[in-house]
Design an enzyme around this catalytic site. Structure first.
Site, PDB file in Angstrom:
ATOM      1  N   LYS A  18       0.832  -1.209   0.000  1.00  0.00           N
ATOM      2  CA  LYS A  18       0.000   0.000   0.000  1.00  0.00           C
ATOM      3  C   LYS A  18       0.864   1.256   0.000  1.00  0.00           C
ATOM      4  O   LYS A  18       0.674   2.164  -0.807  1.00  0.00           O
ATOM      5  CB  LYS A  18      -0.910  -0.008   1.236  1.00  0.00           C
ATOM      6  CG  LYS A  18      -1.589   1.324   1.494  1.00  0.00           C
ATOM      7  CD  LYS A  18      -2.494   1.294   2.701  1.00  0.00           C
ATOM      8  CE  LYS A  18      -1.836   1.568   4.010  1.00  0.00           C
ATOM      9  NZ  LYS A  18      -1.522   2.975   4.293  1.00  0.00           N
ATOM     10  N   ASN A  19       1.810   1.322   0.932  1.00  0.00           N
ATOM     11  CA  ASN A  19       2.560   2.563   1.082  1.00  0.00           C
ATOM     12  C   ASN A  19       3.515   2.832  -0.077  1.00  0.00           C
ATOM     13  O   ASN A  19       3.935   3.962  -0.281  1.00  0.00           O
ATOM     14  CB  ASN A  19       3.320   2.578   2.418  1.00  0.00           C
ATOM     15  CG  ASN A  19       2.367   2.741   3.593  1.00  0.00           C
ATOM     16  OD1 ASN A  19       1.189   3.044   3.400  1.00  0.00           O
ATOM     17  ND2 ASN A  19       2.873   2.538   4.798  1.00  0.00           N
TER      18      ASN A  19
ATOM     19  N   ASP B 280       3.761   0.330  12.301  1.00  0.00           N
ATOM     20  CA  ASP B 280       2.542  -0.260  11.723  1.00  0.00           C
ATOM     21  C   ASP B 280       2.346  -1.720  12.133  1.00  0.00           C
ATOM     22  O   ASP B 280       1.362  -2.350  11.735  1.00  0.00           O
ATOM     23  CB  ASP B 280       2.583  -0.166  10.188  1.00  0.00           C
ATOM     24  CG  ASP B 280       2.358   1.260   9.700  1.00  0.00           C
ATOM     25  OD1 ASP B 280       1.961   2.116  10.507  1.00  0.00           O
ATOM     26  OD2 ASP B 280       2.593   1.513   8.508  1.00  0.00           O
TER      27      ASP B 280
ATOM     28  N   LEU C 174       7.246  19.241   7.953  1.00  0.00           N
ATOM     29  CA  LEU C 174       8.496  18.872   7.270  1.00  0.00           C
ATOM     30  C   LEU C 174       8.318  18.887   5.749  1.00  0.00           C
ATOM     31  O   LEU C 174       9.235  19.262   5.014  1.00  0.00           O
ATOM     32  CB  LEU C 174       8.972  17.485   7.726  1.00  0.00           C
ATOM     33  CG  LEU C 174       9.284  17.350   9.222  1.00  0.00           C
ATOM     34  CD1 LEU C 174       9.571  15.900   9.584  1.00  0.00           C
ATOM     35  CD2 LEU C 174      10.478  18.227   9.602  1.00  0.00           C
TER      36      LEU C 174
ATOM     37  N   CYS D 118      -5.284  12.633  12.996  1.00  0.00           N
ATOM     38  CA  CYS D 118      -5.766  11.312  12.607  1.00  0.00           C
ATOM     39  C   CYS D 118      -6.189  10.587  13.875  1.00  0.00           C
ATOM     40  O   CYS D 118      -6.057  11.112  14.971  1.00  0.00           O
ATOM     41  CB  CYS D 118      -4.742  10.572  11.775  1.00  0.00           C
ATOM     42  SG  CYS D 118      -3.629   9.580  12.684  1.00  0.00           S
TER      43      CYS D 118
ATOM     44  N   ARG E  77      -4.204  10.768   4.471  1.00  0.00           N
ATOM     45  CA  ARG E  77      -3.105  11.727   4.573  1.00  0.00           C
ATOM     46  C   ARG E  77      -2.131  11.664   3.407  1.00  0.00           C
ATOM     47  O   ARG E  77      -1.539  12.673   3.021  1.00  0.00           O
ATOM     48  CB  ARG E  77      -2.295  11.396   5.824  1.00  0.00           C
ATOM     49  CG  ARG E  77      -2.592  12.138   7.023  1.00  0.00           C
ATOM     50  CD  ARG E  77      -1.703  11.603   8.125  1.00  0.00           C
ATOM     51  NE  ARG E  77      -0.293  11.869   7.824  1.00  0.00           N
ATOM     52  CZ  ARG E  77       0.297  13.017   8.078  1.00  0.00           C
ATOM     53  NH1 ARG E  77      -0.363  13.987   8.642  1.00  0.00           N
ATOM     54  NH2 ARG E  77       1.567  13.193   7.783  1.00  0.00           N
TER      55      ARG E  77
ATOM     56  N   ARG F  53      -0.662  14.535  13.309  1.00  0.00           N
ATOM     57  CA  ARG F  53       0.401  14.087  12.400  1.00  0.00           C
ATOM     58  C   ARG F  53       0.679  15.265  11.473  1.00  0.00           C
ATOM     59  O   ARG F  53       0.083  15.397  10.413  1.00  0.00           O
ATOM     60  CB  ARG F  53      -0.039  12.857  11.611  1.00  0.00           C
ATOM     61  CG  ARG F  53      -0.130  11.609  12.480  1.00  0.00           C
ATOM     62  CD  ARG F  53      -0.703  10.455  11.716  1.00  0.00           C
ATOM     63  NE  ARG F  53       0.223   9.856  10.783  1.00  0.00           N
ATOM     64  CZ  ARG F  53      -0.131   8.960   9.860  1.00  0.00           C
ATOM     65  NH1 ARG F  53      -1.387   8.590   9.745  1.00  0.00           N
ATOM     66  NH2 ARG F  53       0.768   8.434   9.049  1.00  0.00           N
ATOM     67  N   PRO F  54       1.603  16.134  11.892  1.00  0.00           N
ATOM     68  CA  PRO F  54       1.816  17.374  11.140  1.00  0.00           C
ATOM     69  C   PRO F  54       2.451  17.132   9.772  1.00  0.00           C
ATOM     70  O   PRO F  54       2.971  16.050   9.499  1.00  0.00           O
ATOM     71  CB  PRO F  54       2.777  18.162  12.050  1.00  0.00           C
ATOM     72  CG  PRO F  54       3.453  17.132  12.889  1.00  0.00           C
ATOM     73  CD  PRO F  54       2.487  15.995  13.046  1.00  0.00           C
ATOM     74  N   VAL F  55       2.397  18.172   8.918  1.00  0.00           N
ATOM     75  CA  VAL F  55       3.084  18.095   7.619  1.00  0.00           C
ATOM     76  C   VAL F  55       4.119  19.213   7.501  1.00  0.00           C
ATOM     77  O   VAL F  55       4.505  19.599   6.406  1.00  0.00           O
ATOM     78  CB  VAL F  55       2.085  18.153   6.419  1.00  0.00           C
ATOM     79  CG1 VAL F  55       1.320  16.855   6.314  1.00  0.00           C
ATOM     80  CG2 VAL F  55       1.161  19.340   6.517  1.00  0.00           C
TER      81      VAL F  55
ATOM     82  N   ARG G 139      -8.871  -0.309   3.920  1.00  0.00           N
ATOM     83  CA  ARG G 139      -7.909   0.703   3.460  1.00  0.00           C
ATOM     84  C   ARG G 139      -6.567   0.055   3.133  1.00  0.00           C
ATOM     85  O   ARG G 139      -5.859   0.529   2.251  1.00  0.00           O
ATOM     86  CB  ARG G 139      -7.667   1.749   4.556  1.00  0.00           C
ATOM     87  CG  ARG G 139      -8.841   2.637   4.837  1.00  0.00           C
ATOM     88  CD  ARG G 139      -8.447   3.736   5.784  1.00  0.00           C
ATOM     89  NE  ARG G 139      -7.287   4.455   5.239  1.00  0.00           N
ATOM     90  CZ  ARG G 139      -6.660   5.437   5.866  1.00  0.00           C
ATOM     91  NH1 ARG G 139      -7.058   5.831   7.053  1.00  0.00           N
ATOM     92  NH2 ARG G 139      -5.633   6.034   5.305  1.00  0.00           N
TER      93      ARG G 139
HETATM   94  C1  UD1 Z   1       4.203   6.654   6.705  1.00  0.00           C
HETATM   95  C2  UD1 Z   1       3.293   5.491   6.444  1.00  0.00           C
HETATM   96  C3  UD1 Z   1       2.611   5.020   7.717  1.00  0.00           C
HETATM   97  C4  UD1 Z   1       3.655   4.746   8.827  1.00  0.00           C
HETATM   98  C5  UD1 Z   1       4.580   5.931   8.977  1.00  0.00           C
HETATM   99  C6  UD1 Z   1       5.727   5.669   9.937  1.00  0.00           C
HETATM  100  C7  UD1 Z   1       2.586   5.956   4.170  1.00  0.00           C
HETATM  101  C8  UD1 Z   1       1.475   6.310   3.261  1.00  0.00           C
HETATM  102  N1  UD1 Z   1       2.292   5.911   5.481  1.00  0.00           N
HETATM  103  O1  UD1 Z   1       3.394   7.729   7.185  1.00  0.00           O
HETATM  104  O2  UD1 Z   1       1.895   3.827   7.422  1.00  0.00           O
HETATM  105  O3  UD1 Z   1       2.972   4.534  10.038  1.00  0.00           O
HETATM  106  O4  UD1 Z   1       5.166   6.278   7.704  1.00  0.00           O
HETATM  107  O5  UD1 Z   1       6.465   4.573   9.509  1.00  0.00           O
HETATM  108  O6  UD1 Z   1       3.680   5.648   3.737  1.00  0.00           O
HETATM  109  N2  UD1 Z   1       6.320  14.194  11.254  1.00  0.00           N
HETATM  110  C9  UD1 Z   1       6.401  15.514  11.582  1.00  0.00           C
HETATM  111  N3  UD1 Z   1       6.211  16.440  10.585  1.00  0.00           N
HETATM  112  C10 UD1 Z   1       5.972  16.081   9.296  1.00  0.00           C
HETATM  113  C11 UD1 Z   1       5.907  14.711   8.979  1.00  0.00           C
HETATM  114  C12 UD1 Z   1       6.081  13.785   9.972  1.00  0.00           C
HETATM  115  O7  UD1 Z   1       6.613  15.877  12.732  1.00  0.00           O
HETATM  116  O8  UD1 Z   1       5.838  16.961   8.448  1.00  0.00           O
HETATM  117  C13 UD1 Z   1       6.501  13.159  12.306  1.00  0.00           C
HETATM  118  C14 UD1 Z   1       5.272  12.302  12.520  1.00  0.00           C
HETATM  119  O9  UD1 Z   1       4.334  12.899  13.369  1.00  0.00           O
HETATM  120  C15 UD1 Z   1       5.880  11.040  13.078  1.00  0.00           C
HETATM  121  C16 UD1 Z   1       7.221  10.950  12.346  1.00  0.00           C
HETATM  122  O10 UD1 Z   1       7.475  12.249  11.862  1.00  0.00           O
HETATM  123  O11 UD1 Z   1       6.120  11.181  14.450  1.00  0.00           O
HETATM  124  C17 UD1 Z   1       7.250   9.969  11.206  1.00  0.00           C
HETATM  125  O12 UD1 Z   1       6.133  10.167  10.360  1.00  0.00           O
HETATM  126  P1  UD1 Z   1       6.214   9.910   8.795  1.00  0.00           P
HETATM  127  O13 UD1 Z   1       7.370   9.010   8.517  1.00  0.00           O
HETATM  128  O14 UD1 Z   1       6.176  11.212   8.080  1.00  0.00           O
HETATM  129  O15 UD1 Z   1       4.869   9.153   8.512  1.00  0.00           O
HETATM  130  P2  UD1 Z   1       3.981   9.203   7.198  1.00  0.00           P
HETATM  131  O16 UD1 Z   1       4.826   9.435   6.006  1.00  0.00           O
HETATM  132  O17 UD1 Z   1       2.828  10.106   7.434  1.00  0.00           O
END
Ligand code: UD1
Length: 420
Positions: free
Chosen positions: A22-23, A304, A125, A116, A92, A121-123, A396
C-alpha cells in the site's frame, strides 16, 4: 458498514500470497504527475486507499484503468492542481501530490490533512522542504497554497526522519534546477522503491537506500513501468497471526529482508522462521514467550506492526512492553483488547502487557487500520465469537484479508450491509 464475525481457536496452516505494498503504491501513483504519458504499475494492491488516490488523481485529469493488479495511469490530460479536503481528510498520503505539482506545474493547492485517529500528524516537514527548494507557501483556509516559477536545488536536513516528507522532497527535487541534498532521509523500502521509480523515469538520484540522498535535477521525465514491492506490513500481520493461532504458514511473494525486524522478534517469541528468496514460513511456538519491542524507523520494528505484536503478547507467558517511539498515542486498540480479556496498561508511549491464559470473544470496534488488524488477530485466538465492527478501516490497507485468512483455515466472515 461491514463487520467481521470470527470464531476463534483455529490454527492457521497453508500458503498465502502477499499483495503489493500500500505505502509504495501511494507514493508511486502521485509520482506519475511528474511526466506525461502512460504508466503501468503492476502488483498494485486492490485497496480502498489506492482507490482514494486514483480518484484524487482522476480529479486532476489522470485517467486510470485497472486490470486485476495492474494499474494503468494516463497522465497526458492533467489540468487541475488541487487536492481538496474531501480527499485529503480520507487519506493523509494525498499530500504526496504537493511536491510533484509544484515541481512540474509551479503551483499546487493541497488541503492540510488535520489530525488522525491516534493524534496529530503534522506536515511541517513537507512544507519546510518545499520552502527550502524555493517554493512560496501560504497556509490559509485550511489549505497549503504553493507557488514557484522554478524550484532550485537545496540542502534539506530533516530533524525527524519522515517517510512522507522524504518522498515529497524527492519528487519535487527531481525537476528542480541544480543539486538537492536530503539529509536524514527516510530509508523505508517504499521510499527506496519510489527513488528507483523516479530513476526509471529519467531522474538522477544518488544514495538511494541511504539516509543521504543526492538529486541532480533534470529538465523532463518520461513515463515508465514498475512492479510494486510486497507489503511488509501485510506480511508481518500474517506472520504474527500464524504465531498467535498455532500452525505453520508460508507467505509467498515477499522480500524476507524487509521483514527482518519482525521475524527476529518472532524467533525470540519462540516461533520457528525459515526463508528463501521470496517466501517466509513461520511455525508457531507451543508457548509464546514474552518479548518487548520498540517501534522505530526502518530497519527497526515498524510502528505499523506494534498493535499486532500487542495482540500476540496478550496471550504470551509473562509480561512485555510495547513502546512506540514514532507515534506517542497509537494505542486505540488497547481498550478494545481489554474487552476481549487482555491485561494491558498504557503508560505514556508504552503498553505494558501481562499475558493471560486466554482471550474471550466480544464485540469490538475498529478505530484505525492497524488497530483493526490487531483486533482481528485477537479475535482469531479468542474463545467463542468476536465481532469486529467498522471494518472499512481494514479495507484501506489489507486486500481481501478475510479470504486470505480463511484459506489458512480461520473461521472469519464478512457480514455486509447492516448499520452498526
Ligand atoms: C508513513 C506510512 C505510515 C507509517 C509511517 C511511519 C505511508 C502512506 N504511510 O506515514 O503507514 O505509520 O510512515 O512509519 O507511507 N512528522 C512531523 N512532521 C511532518 C511529517 C512527519 O513531525 O511533516 C513526524 C510524525 O508525526 C511522526 C514521524 O514524523 O512522528 C514519522 O512520520 P512519517 O514518517 O512522516 O509518517 P507518514 O509518512 O505520514
Amino acid at each position: 458498514m461491514d463487520k467481521f464475525v470470527i470464531r476463534g481457536g483455529n490454527p492457521l496452516h497453508g500458503t498465502v500470497r502477499i499483495s503489493g505494498a500500500k505505502n509504495a503504491s501511494l507514493a508511486l501513483m502521485p509520482a506519475t504527475l511528474l511526466a506525461s504519458g502512460t504508466f503501468e504499475l503492476r502488483n498494485t494492491p486492490i485497496l480502498r486507499d489506492v482507490n482514494t488516490m486514483a480518484v484524487l488523481l482522476r480529479s486532476m485529469g489522470i485517467a486510470s484503468e485497472r486490470k486485476e493488479h495492474t494499474l494503468t495511469l494516463d497522465t497526458s490530460g492533467i489540468n487541475n492542481f488541487e487536492a481538496p479536503y474531501e480527499h485529503v481528510k480520507k487519506m493523509r498520503a494525498s499530500v504526496y501530490v504537493l511536491g510533484p505539482l509544484i515541481a512540474r506545474y509551479g503551483r499546487a493547492k493541497v488541503s492540510l490533512p488535520g489530525g488522525c485517529a491516534w493524534g496529530p500528524r503534522p506536515v511541517n516537514l513537507h512544507i519546510e522542504a518545499m520552502r527550502r527548494l524555493g517554493a512560496d507557501i501560504e497556509l490559509r483556509e485550511g489549505y497549503i497554497f504553493a507557488h514557484a516559477e522554478k524550484l532550485i536545488g537545496a540542502r534539506i536536513h530533516f530533524d525527524v526522519s519522515s517517510v512522507g516528507a522524504t518522498g515529497n522532497a524527492m519528487m519535487a527535487a527531481v525537476l528542480a534546477r541544480g543539486t538537492t541534498l536530503i539529509e536524514n532521509a527516510a530509508i523505508e523500502p517504499e521510499i527506496t522503491q519510489l527513488a528507483e521509480f523516479l530513476v526509471s523515469m529519467g531522474a538522477t538520484i544518488g544514495g538511494i537506500g541511504t539516509n543521504r540522498i543526492e538529486i541532480e535535477g533534470v529538465q523532463e521525465l518520461h513515463p515508465t513501468e514498475v512492479d510494486t514491492i510486497p507489503d511488509r506490513i501485510e506480511a508481518g500481520t500474517f506472520l504474527v497471526a500464524a504465531a498467535l493461532c498455532g500452525g505453520t504458514a508460508t507467505l509467498t511473494h515477499v522480500i524476507p529482508d524487509h521483514l527482518a525486524a519482525v521475524t527476529a522478534k518472532l524467533e525470540d517469541a519462540g516461533a520457528k522462521v525459515t526463508a528463501d528468496q521470496t517466501t517466509v514460513t513461520v511455525t508457531a511456538p507451543s508457548t509464546i514467550t514474552s518479548v518487548d519491542v520498540t517501534a522505530h524507523i526502518y530497519p527497526g520494528f515498524p510502528t505499523d506492526m506494534q498493535a499486532q505484536w500487542t495482540a500476540l503478547m496478550s496471550v504470551a507467558a509473562g509480561t512485555s512492553v510495547v513502546t512506540d517511539s514514532i507515534y506517542f498515542d497509537r494505542f486505540k486498540h488497547i481498550p478494545e483488547m481489554i474487552r476481549l480479556g487482555a491485561d494491558i496498561e498504557v503508560k505514556d508511549n508504552a503498553a505494558i502487557i501481562r499475558g493471560v491464559q486466554r482471550l474471550t470473544g466480544a464485540k469490538v470496534m475498529s478505530t484505525d487500520l492497524r488497530a483493526s488488524a490487531s483486533l482481528i488477530l485477537a479475535g482469531l485466538v479468542a474463545e467463542g465469537t468476536t465481532e469486529v465492527l467498522r471494518v472499512y478501516h481494514l479495507d484501506r490497507g489489507y486486500e481481501a484479508i478475510e479470504k486470505k485468512l480463511s484459506l489458512l483455515g480461520a473461521d472469519i466472515q464478512r457480514v455486509a450491509g447492516e448499520e452498526f
